[in-house]
Design an enzyme around this catalytic site. Structure first.
Site, PDB file in Angstrom:
ATOM      1  N   LYS A 103     -10.046  34.678  61.236  1.00  0.00           N
ATOM      2  CA  LYS A 103      -9.368  34.407  60.332  1.00  0.00           C
ATOM      3  C   LYS A 103      -8.124  33.268  60.457  1.00  0.00           C
ATOM      4  O   LYS A 103      -8.695  32.045  61.311  1.00  0.00           O
ATOM      5  CB  LYS A 103      -8.065  36.042  60.608  1.00  0.00           C
ATOM      6  CG  LYS A 103      -7.811  35.184  62.768  1.00  0.00           C
ATOM      7  CD  LYS A 103      -6.503  36.341  62.100  1.00  0.00           C
ATOM      8  CE  LYS A 103      -6.015  34.684  64.112  1.00  0.00           C
ATOM      9  NZ  LYS A 103      -5.301  36.078  64.654  1.00  0.00           N
TER      10      LYS A 103
ATOM     11  N   ASP B  25       2.144  42.011  68.529  1.00  0.00           N
ATOM     12  CA  ASP B  25       3.294  42.100  68.049  1.00  0.00           C
ATOM     13  C   ASP B  25       3.296  43.100  66.342  1.00  0.00           C
ATOM     14  O   ASP B  25       3.921  44.084  66.920  1.00  0.00           O
ATOM     15  CB  ASP B  25       3.439  40.639  67.739  1.00  0.00           C
ATOM     16  CG  ASP B  25       4.726  40.645  67.799  1.00  0.00           C
ATOM     17  OD1 ASP B  25       5.472  41.497  67.884  1.00  0.00           O
ATOM     18  OD2 ASP B  25       5.534  39.655  67.617  1.00  0.00           O
ATOM     19  N   THR B  26       3.380  42.627  65.650  1.00  0.00           N
ATOM     20  CA  THR B  26       3.622  42.685  64.247  1.00  0.00           C
ATOM     21  C   THR B  26       2.105  43.645  63.522  1.00  0.00           C
ATOM     22  O   THR B  26       2.908  44.552  62.153  1.00  0.00           O
ATOM     23  CB  THR B  26       4.016  41.919  63.180  1.00  0.00           C
ATOM     24  OG1 THR B  26       2.838  41.160  62.975  1.00  0.00           O
ATOM     25  CG2 THR B  26       5.091  40.994  63.903  1.00  0.00           C
TER      26      THR B  26
END
Length: 316
Positions: A197, A227-228
């Site tokens: 990625k 996290d998100t």
């Protein structure tokens, strides 16, 4: 509960994760120390220690999770209070180390905040740090005091071993997590795959390709922090699109900020397995999220540190 013999071991908690601290105290066989954390009307932190700790080895449980700056200030003020009250040693038990992702200069004129936090803890008077799955293991080198670095992988691996899943592959959501994925794979005797990625900016990720065979397999994504949940949900969806039978995900530190829970609920992830290094609020505990306790691991580490035994043999 059976009582721990040495009365010189004192365990205190601040506000970030008092439930975990209570579980650690129960495991060790000590009462949580008596202290109060309050605020002046302008928001300044006030701490009172309500028992004698003179000559004691004190352990303070505090994850520096959200609100990160509040919890760091609580901890620094507590360390100062303990030093001034003649504690023999002040040992910081920090299951989650906030600011750990700012561990290097990735661009010009950036701070290395993980190092700054280490400096603050040492300057305040910490004698030792016990922590869990640092985002970057080299953060240990930011300290000039002893640091015991515990691993969450054995707890996560044991859980998945108990599920008796067939034909599994352990997947790292990026190149940086390959070592972690390899440790998990070795315990579960499974192959690994890697998501290639790129991250154009913080909290944004794009999947480029998948390295390794995932076709028809049960994939287990492993990360240290979610996290998100952008990276992990993108990865899960890419795995299913490229032929994975089903996808599980796990991490040590469930930061789960912003849209994280909504993303996980709407993703291809069948189950997200996390530890209680960070206390989860009620809205984050859904049918997709399974929480495992690190209390026994941290409690055993505290006992071994206190009794001057090896901590590393916990993971043999």
């Amino acid at each position: 509960m059976s009582q721990y013999a040495d009365k010189k071991l004192k365990l205190f908690t601040l506000n970030s994760n008092s439930k975990l601290a209570a579980d650690i105290a129960s495991f060790i066989g000590v009462e949580l120390g008596k202290c109060s954390v309050s605020r002046f009307s302008d928001g300044e932190v006030q701490i009172n220690i309500d028992e004698s700790i003179r000559g004691c080895d004190v352990y303070v449980v505090q994850s520096t999770s959200a609100p990160v700056n509040e919890h760091i200030m609580e901890l620094l003020i507590m360390i100062d209070a303990l030093k001034r009250a003649s504690a023999k040693t002040v040992n910081i038990v920090m299951p989650y180390y906030g600011y750990a992702r700012q561990d290097r200069k990735a661009r010009s004129r950036e701070p290395i905040t993980a190092k700054l936090v280490a400096n603050l803890l040492e300057t305040a008077g910490a004698s030792r740090v016990i922590t869990l799955d640092l985002h970057a293991p080299q953060i240990q080198g930011f300290f000039d005091i002893p640091i015991d670095h515990l691993m969450g992988v054995p707890i996560l691996a044991e859980y998945f071993e108990g599920k008796n899943l067939n034909d599994i592959v352990i997947v790292s959501p990026d190149h940086g997590g390959v070592t972690r994925a390899r440790k998990m794979a070795d315990r579960l005797k499974a192959p690994i795959a890697i998501i290639d990625k790129r991250r154009p900016r913080p909290n944004v990720a794009e999947v480029m390709s998948i390295v390794g065979n995932i076709d028809g397999k049960t994939a287990i994504l492993i990360d240290d922090i979610i996290d998100t949940a952008g990276t992990i949900t993108l990865a899960a969806n890419a795995l299913v699109e490229n032929g994975a039978k089903e996808v599980y995900a796990c991490c040590t530190h469930p930061v789960l900020s912003g849209p994280a829970i909504e993303r996980i609920q709407n993703s291809k992830i069948k189950e997200l397995v996390v530890t209680n290094s960070i206390a989860l609020s009620e809205e984050k505990i859904t049918e997709k999220v399974t929480e495992l306790s690190v209390a026994a691991l941290i409690g055993e580490a505290i006992i071994r540190v206190h009794e001057e035994q090896s901590v590393s043999t916990l993971f043999d």
